[in-house]
Design a protein around this motif. Sequence first.
Motif, PDB file in Angstrom:
ATOM      1  N   LEU A 157       0.807  -1.218   0.000  1.00  0.00           N
ATOM      2  CA  LEU A 157       0.000   0.000   0.000  1.00  0.00           C
ATOM      3  C   LEU A 157       0.838   1.266   0.000  1.00  0.00           C
ATOM      4  N   GLN A 158       2.168   1.090  -0.066  1.00  0.00           N
ATOM      5  CA  GLN A 158       3.098   2.224  -0.080  1.00  0.00           C
ATOM      6  C   GLN A 158       2.893   3.112   1.148  1.00  0.00           C
ATOM      7  N   LEU A 159       2.875   2.460   2.305  1.00  0.00           N
ATOM      8  CA  LEU A 159       2.747   3.152   3.579  1.00  0.00           C
ATOM      9  C   LEU A 159       3.946   2.815   4.452  1.00  0.00           C
ATOM     10  N   SER A 160       4.168   3.611   5.465  1.00  0.00           N
ATOM     11  CA  SER A 160       5.184   3.258   6.444  1.00  0.00           C
ATOM     12  C   SER A 160       4.604   2.192   7.371  1.00  0.00           C
ATOM     13  N   GLU A 161       5.477   1.415   8.019  1.00  0.00           N
ATOM     14  CA  GLU A 161       4.999   0.383   8.938  1.00  0.00           C
ATOM     15  C   GLU A 161       4.244   1.015  10.106  1.00  0.00           C
ATOM     16  N   LYS A 162       4.675   2.224  10.531  1.00  0.00           N
ATOM     17  CA  LYS A 162       3.976   2.939  11.602  1.00  0.00           C
ATOM     18  C   LYS A 162       2.549   3.280  11.170  1.00  0.00           C
ATOM     19  N   ALA A 163       2.399   3.665   9.913  1.00  0.00           N
ATOM     20  CA  ALA A 163       1.072   4.003   9.399  1.00  0.00           C
ATOM     21  C   ALA A 163       0.173   2.767   9.371  1.00  0.00           C
ATOM     22  N   VAL A 164       0.746   1.630   8.980  1.00  0.00           N
ATOM     23  CA  VAL A 164      -0.023   0.382   8.962  1.00  0.00           C
ATOM     24  C   VAL A 164      -0.484   0.033  10.378  1.00  0.00           C
ATOM     25  N   GLU A 165       0.423   0.152  11.344  1.00  0.00           N
ATOM     26  CA  GLU A 165       0.063  -0.129  12.740  1.00  0.00           C
ATOM     27  C   GLU A 165      -1.044   0.806  13.209  1.00  0.00           C
ATOM     28  N   TYR A 166      -0.979   2.074  12.781  1.00  0.00           N
ATOM     29  CA  TYR A 166      -2.012   3.048  13.160  1.00  0.00           C
ATOM     30  C   TYR A 166      -3.374   2.624  12.611  1.00  0.00           C
ATOM     31  N   HIS A 167      -3.421   2.219  11.342  1.00  0.00           N
ATOM     32  CA  HIS A 167      -4.689   1.821  10.734  1.00  0.00           C
ATOM     33  C   HIS A 167      -5.257   0.567  11.409  1.00  0.00           C
ATOM     34  N   ILE A 168      -4.389  -0.374  11.766  1.00  0.00           N
ATOM     35  CA  ILE A 168      -4.855  -1.591  12.442  1.00  0.00           C
ATOM     36  C   ILE A 168      -5.440  -1.239  13.802  1.00  0.00           C
ATOM     37  N   THR A 169      -4.723  -0.411  14.564  1.00  0.00           N
ATOM     38  CA  THR A 169      -5.198   0.008  15.882  1.00  0.00           C
ATOM     39  C   THR A 169      -6.532   0.743  15.766  1.00  0.00           C
ATOM     40  N   LYS A 170      -6.627   1.625  14.780  1.00  0.00           N
ATOM     41  CA  LYS A 170      -7.855   2.400  14.574  1.00  0.00           C
ATOM     42  C   LYS A 170      -9.029   1.481  14.249  1.00  0.00           C
ATOM     43  N   SER A 171      -8.819   0.504  13.374  1.00  0.00           N
ATOM     44  CA  SER A 171      -9.913  -0.385  12.977  1.00  0.00           C
ATOM     45  C   SER A 171     -10.367  -1.258  14.144  1.00  0.00           C
ATOM     46  N   LEU A 172      -9.413  -1.782  14.915  1.00  0.00           N
ATOM     47  CA  LEU A 172      -9.781  -2.634  16.055  1.00  0.00           C
ATOM     48  C   LEU A 172     -10.528  -1.842  17.119  1.00  0.00           C
ATOM     49  N   LYS A 173     -10.100  -0.591  17.339  1.00  0.00           N
ATOM     50  CA  LYS A 173     -10.786   0.260  18.306  1.00  0.00           C
ATOM     51  C   LYS A 173     -12.227   0.511  17.871  1.00  0.00           C
ATOM     52  N   THR A 174     -12.414   0.776  16.586  1.00  0.00           N
ATOM     53  CA  THR A 174     -13.752   1.017  16.045  1.00  0.00           C
ATOM     54  C   THR A 174     -14.636  -0.214  16.206  1.00  0.00           C
ATOM     55  N   LEU A 175     -14.078  -1.396  15.938  1.00  0.00           N
ATOM     56  CA  LEU A 175     -14.863  -2.627  16.050  1.00  0.00           C
ATOM     57  C   LEU A 175     -15.215  -2.932  17.501  1.00  0.00           C
ATOM     58  N   ARG A 176     -14.268  -2.662  18.409  1.00  0.00           N
ATOM     59  CA  ARG A 176     -14.571  -2.892  19.830  1.00  0.00           C
ATOM     60  C   ARG A 176     -15.724  -2.002  20.280  1.00  0.00           C
ATOM     61  N   ILE A 177     -15.727  -0.751  19.849  1.00  0.00           N
ATOM     62  CA  ILE A 177     -16.804   0.167  20.218  1.00  0.00           C
ATOM     63  C   ILE A 177     -18.123  -0.306  19.618  1.00  0.00           C
ATOM     64  N   ALA A 178     -18.084  -0.728  18.344  1.00  0.00           N
ATOM     65  CA  ALA A 178     -19.298  -1.169  17.662  1.00  0.00           C
ATOM     66  C   ALA A 178     -19.901  -2.404  18.319  1.00  0.00           C
ATOM     67  N   LEU A 179     -19.037  -3.237  18.928  1.00  0.00           N
ATOM     68  CA  LEU A 179     -19.506  -4.507  19.505  1.00  0.00           C
ATOM     69  C   LEU A 179     -19.597  -4.470  21.021  1.00  0.00           C
ATOM     70  N   ARG A 180     -19.487  -3.287  21.606  1.00  0.00           N
ATOM     71  CA  ARG A 180     -19.437  -3.215  23.076  1.00  0.00           C
ATOM     72  C   ARG A 180     -20.702  -3.769  23.726  1.00  0.00           C
ATOM     73  N   ASP A 181     -21.853  -3.646  23.045  1.00  0.00           N
ATOM     74  CA  ASP A 181     -23.106  -4.136  23.617  1.00  0.00           C
ATOM     75  C   ASP A 181     -23.206  -5.654  23.615  1.00  0.00           C
ATOM     76  N   TYR A 182     -22.274  -6.300  22.902  1.00  0.00           N
ATOM     77  CA  TYR A 182     -22.324  -7.759  22.794  1.00  0.00           C
ATOM     78  C   TYR A 182     -21.274  -8.434  23.671  1.00  0.00           C
ATOM     79  N   LEU A 183     -20.548  -7.654  24.445  1.00  0.00           N
ATOM     80  CA  LEU A 183     -19.453  -8.214  25.224  1.00  0.00           C
ATOM     81  C   LEU A 183     -19.782  -8.280  26.705  1.00  0.00           C
ATOM     82  N   THR A 184     -21.069  -8.432  27.033  1.00  0.00           N
ATOM     83  CA  THR A 184     -21.464  -8.528  28.430  1.00  0.00           C
ATOM     84  C   THR A 184     -21.946  -9.941  28.740  1.00  0.00           C
TER      85      THR A 184
END
Length: 201
Positions: A157-184
């Motif tokens: 994707l012609q990105l830096s490895e730091k940028a890739v790590e940022y996108h992964i962290t961002k996506s996982l954070k978004t998914l955790r928030i989206a699924l928070r109601d299902y983790l009880t």
Amino acid sequence: MQNSELTDEELLSLLKNNDHAAFEHIYRRYWKSLFRQLYAKSGNVELAEELTQTIFVSIWERRTSLCVQHLPSYLDAAARFSFINHIRSIAKEIRYADAQKANENSTQEANSLNTLNVEEITSQLHQALNHLPKKTQEVFLMSRMEYQPIKKIAQALQLSEKAVEYHITKSLKTLRIALRDYLTIGAIFTFYHLYEVFSLI
């Protein structure tokens, strides 16, 4: 040459010949990253430590028959399957306990698990992914669906490895928030289904 100067391939070659020092160096080189990966998946220090140790024990026990092309990728896959198998094992125990309770006409807790709507979770996953920026979606799918290492994603994707790590962290954070109601209720059971759902995305 000291073991610290050897490549992974050289260490694996020594390992096949029962070189315990080579194994110890592989352990020191990758224990922390493997533990962090499993901790990120489980959120449990003790479980992450246990699964990490189990993976390295398996490597030593199978040292003479191991066929590893790229050690980091091998360890990533081992972590993924180790965690999935752990969740499946727990899910089976839950289902068995659920059946036992049903036979005893004590279904209150079983019903709480059965109320989990897998289709709704799938819908939430899709919605959350669709709201991510296109680049973040691409990185997430390459990382979590295709299991590509960060370095390869960065190159593709012609990105830096730091940028890739940022996108992964961002996506996982978004998914955790989206699924928070299902983790009880029945969180572990839900995670089992999430892995099955992720494979269909």
